[in-house]
Design a protein around this motif. Structure first.
Motif, PDB file in Angstrom:
ATOM      1  N   VAL A 160       3.439 -60.283   9.185  1.00  0.00           N
ATOM      2  CA  VAL A 160       4.567 -59.826   8.388  1.00  0.00           C
ATOM      3  C   VAL A 160       4.029 -59.580   6.987  1.00  0.00           C
ATOM      4  N   ALA A 161       4.060 -58.324   6.562  1.00  0.00           N
ATOM      5  CA  ALA A 161       3.436 -57.913   5.303  1.00  0.00           C
ATOM      6  C   ALA A 161       4.518 -57.479   4.316  1.00  0.00           C
ATOM      7  N   PHE A 162       4.255 -57.711   3.029  1.00  0.00           N
ATOM      8  CA  PHE A 162       5.244 -57.480   1.979  1.00  0.00           C
ATOM      9  C   PHE A 162       4.662 -56.628   0.866  1.00  0.00           C
ATOM     10  N   ALA A 163       5.458 -55.642   0.397  1.00  0.00           N
ATOM     11  CA  ALA A 163       5.128 -54.876  -0.806  1.00  0.00           C
ATOM     12  C   ALA A 163       6.432 -54.428  -1.460  1.00  0.00           C
ATOM     13  N   GLY A 164       7.346 -55.376  -1.600  1.00  0.00           N
ATOM     14  CA  GLY A 164       8.690 -55.070  -2.082  1.00  0.00           C
ATOM     15  C   GLY A 164       9.733 -55.282  -1.011  1.00  0.00           C
ATOM     16  N   ASN A 165       9.355 -55.025   0.238  1.00  0.00           N
ATOM     17  CA  ASN A 165      10.138 -55.344   1.434  1.00  0.00           C
ATOM     18  C   ASN A 165       9.177 -55.951   2.448  1.00  0.00           C
ATOM     19  N   GLU A 166       9.734 -56.640   3.442  1.00  0.00           N
ATOM     20  CA  GLU A 166       8.899 -57.178   4.514  1.00  0.00           C
ATOM     21  C   GLU A 166       8.883 -56.221   5.706  1.00  0.00           C
ATOM     22  N   HIS A 167       7.702 -56.085   6.307  1.00  0.00           N
ATOM     23  CA  HIS A 167       7.483 -55.206   7.448  1.00  0.00           C
ATOM     24  C   HIS A 167       6.674 -55.970   8.486  1.00  0.00           C
ATOM     25  N   LEU A 168       7.093 -55.917   9.737  1.00  0.00           N
ATOM     26  CA  LEU A 168       6.272 -56.452  10.807  1.00  0.00           C
ATOM     27  C   LEU A 168       5.191 -55.431  11.133  1.00  0.00           C
ATOM     28  N   ASP A 184      14.662 -50.003  22.170  1.00  0.00           N
ATOM     29  CA  ASP A 184      16.080 -50.336  22.262  1.00  0.00           C
ATOM     30  C   ASP A 184      16.624 -50.436  20.836  1.00  0.00           C
ATOM     31  N   PHE A 185      17.385 -49.431  20.416  1.00  0.00           N
ATOM     32  CA  PHE A 185      17.835 -49.332  19.021  1.00  0.00           C
ATOM     33  C   PHE A 185      18.644 -50.559  18.614  1.00  0.00           C
ATOM     34  N   ALA A 186      19.623 -50.928  19.428  1.00  0.00           N
ATOM     35  CA  ALA A 186      20.476 -52.066  19.078  1.00  0.00           C
ATOM     36  C   ALA A 186      19.683 -53.369  19.066  1.00  0.00           C
ATOM     37  N   ALA A 187      18.810 -53.531  20.052  1.00  0.00           N
ATOM     38  CA  ALA A 187      18.043 -54.776  20.124  1.00  0.00           C
ATOM     39  C   ALA A 187      17.081 -54.910  18.952  1.00  0.00           C
ATOM     40  N   LEU A 188      16.404 -53.827  18.601  1.00  0.00           N
ATOM     41  CA  LEU A 188      15.467 -53.913  17.485  1.00  0.00           C
ATOM     42  C   LEU A 188      16.207 -54.103  16.163  1.00  0.00           C
ATOM     43  N   THR A 189      17.379 -53.488  16.044  1.00  0.00           N
ATOM     44  CA  THR A 189      18.196 -53.714  14.851  1.00  0.00           C
ATOM     45  C   THR A 189      18.494 -55.201  14.698  1.00  0.00           C
ATOM     46  N   GLY A 190      18.903 -55.839  15.791  1.00  0.00           N
ATOM     47  CA  GLY A 190      19.217 -57.261  15.743  1.00  0.00           C
ATOM     48  C   GLY A 190      18.023 -58.118  15.374  1.00  0.00           C
ATOM     49  N   VAL A 191      16.862 -57.795  15.941  1.00  0.00           N
ATOM     50  CA  VAL A 191      15.643 -58.554  15.622  1.00  0.00           C
ATOM     51  C   VAL A 191      15.292 -58.409  14.146  1.00  0.00           C
ATOM     52  N   MET A 192      15.356 -57.183  13.645  1.00  0.00           N
ATOM     53  CA  MET A 192      14.983 -56.932  12.262  1.00  0.00           C
ATOM     54  C   MET A 192      15.966 -57.580  11.292  1.00  0.00           C
ATOM     55  N   GLU A 193      17.245 -57.573  11.639  1.00  0.00           N
ATOM     56  CA  GLU A 193      18.229 -58.250  10.793  1.00  0.00           C
ATOM     57  C   GLU A 193      18.013 -59.762  10.807  1.00  0.00           C
ATOM     58  N   THR A 194      17.649 -60.308  11.956  1.00  0.00           N
ATOM     59  CA  THR A 194      17.397 -61.748  12.053  1.00  0.00           C
ATOM     60  C   THR A 194      16.249 -62.181  11.147  1.00  0.00           C
ATOM     61  N   TYR A 195      15.182 -61.379  11.133  1.00  0.00           N
ATOM     62  CA  TYR A 195      13.985 -61.783  10.389  1.00  0.00           C
ATOM     63  C   TYR A 195      13.861 -61.117   9.017  1.00  0.00           C
ATOM     64  N   TRP A 197      13.294 -57.835   8.225  1.00  0.00           N
ATOM     65  CA  TRP A 197      12.294 -56.772   8.113  1.00  0.00           C
ATOM     66  C   TRP A 197      12.970 -55.444   7.790  1.00  0.00           C
ATOM     67  N   THR A 198      12.320 -54.653   6.957  1.00  0.00           N
ATOM     68  CA  THR A 198      12.835 -53.326   6.628  1.00  0.00           C
ATOM     69  C   THR A 198      12.394 -52.288   7.654  1.00  0.00           C
ATOM     70  N   THR A 199      11.129 -52.315   8.044  1.00  0.00           N
ATOM     71  CA  THR A 199      10.654 -51.491   9.158  1.00  0.00           C
ATOM     72  C   THR A 199       9.731 -52.333  10.031  1.00  0.00           C
ATOM     73  N   VAL A 200       9.459 -51.818  11.214  1.00  0.00           N
ATOM     74  CA  VAL A 200       8.344 -52.309  12.028  1.00  0.00           C
ATOM     75  C   VAL A 200       7.248 -51.269  11.890  1.00  0.00           C
ATOM     76  N   HIS A 201       6.117 -51.690  11.337  1.00  0.00           N
ATOM     77  CA  HIS A 201       5.015 -50.772  11.040  1.00  0.00           C
ATOM     78  C   HIS A 201       4.041 -50.807  12.215  1.00  0.00           C
ATOM     79  N   LEU A 202       4.144 -49.789  13.056  1.00  0.00           N
ATOM     80  CA  LEU A 202       3.284 -49.671  14.238  1.00  0.00           C
ATOM     81  C   LEU A 202       2.090 -48.811  13.870  1.00  0.00           C
TER      82      LEU A 202
END
Length: 287
Positions: A160-168, A184-195, A197-202
């Motif tokens: 989990v990396a940070f430069a103003g926001n957190e990104h996985l 899964d849009f809804a599922a990833l939204t829920g995961v990101m809200e839980t932790y 994260w602003t984006t998941v950086h793949l």
């Protein structure tokens, strides 16, 4: 004043030299009269992943207050909208150094005319940091992405990396895995809200200094960003933390190619400074 028809919204594509590439951003250069509800409504009407609002200005000192809104919420920092706002300002007050006061902290931006009619901007991020992602964080994200642990590159561990926001940060083991994004849009939204994260950086590593990236952004109401300067800065901090920055000190990130909006971001990684420098062009998008 509740819609973008009542204010001037400029539209720029950032991290590209062509209007059909890069990441579109809205820019409102005179947002002082607007409140949060109005800015959010404008961002939702514009429909881009972010719109930048200059809410105060000191042109003599070239210092401005900048806020960012996705169609769903305010964001502490957005790299591509910062580049877009900087280039828009350079077109009005001339190239040179700018300072933006943002919810994430002070962001300096250098703007330079490249001699071909375009303006290049280099932002300096807030100090970055990066930590290993927990097994629970990784497992939840992989499930929502419909990826398996075997799809990951073991040489680039999840963080989990940070430069103003957190990104996985998750590294794909192949370019084909990165290209096949059907989450899964809804599922990833829920995961990101839980932790938080602003984006998941793949990412996929082509070489030590060249990477390809994709950034799902469902918490902003957008399936994917075609260029993500904040995540690029965070990723530079990730490489610095792991001691994986190239000897030359700079990496290139290619993003948006799988969306038909190719983008290029240059990230300078210093062993002596946790702040990253992210460079790219921005060009107007015709109405």
């Amino acid at each position: 004043m509740t819609s973008s028809t009542t204010v001037t919204v400029l539209r720029y594509a950032a991290f590209t030299s062509h209007p059909g590439g890069g990441n579109p951003a809205g820019v409102v250069l005179d947002a002082a009269p607007l409140d949060e509800e109005q800015m959010l409504a404008i961002a939702a009407e514009v429909g881009y992943s972010e719109t930048a609002f200059l809410t105060s200005r000191d042109e003599q000192r070239r210092r401005f207050t900048l806020r960012y809104f996705s169609p769903l919420a305010e964001v502490a920092f957005c790299g591509h909208a910062t580049v877009a706002a900087a280039v828009a300002l350079a077109g009005r007050i001339g190239p040179g150094d700018l300072v933006f006061d943002t919810p994430a902290g002070e962001i300096g931006v250098e703007t330079v005319a490249d001699g071909q009619g375009a303006v290049r901007a280099t932002l300096t991020s807030v100090p970055t940091r990066s930590r290993p992602a927990s097994a629970a964080e990784v497992g939840a994200a992989l499930s929502a992405l419909r990826w398996d642990a075997a799809d990951l590159d073991p040489a680039l561990p999840p963080h989990v990396a940070f430069a103003g926001n957190e990104h996985l940060v998750l590294a794909a083991g192949s370019r084909a895995r990165l290209a096949d994004l059907n989450y899964d849009f809804a599922a990833l939204t829920g995961v990101m809200e839980t932790y938080g994260w602003t984006t998941v950086h793949l990412v996929w590593r082509e070489s030590d200094d060249r990477f390809h990236a994709r950034d799902p952004f469902p918490v902003g109401g957008v399936t994917e960003d075609p260029a993500t300067g904040a995540a690029a800065a965070a990723f530079g901090g990730y490489l610095r933390t792991l001691g994986l920055a190239p000897a030359a000190g700079a990496i290139t990130i290619r993003q948006g190619e799988d969306m038909g909006r190719p983008s290029e971001l240059r990230v300078e990684v210093s062993p002596h400074d946790a702040r990253m420098r992210v460079t790219g062009h921005a060009v107007p998008i015709a109405e």
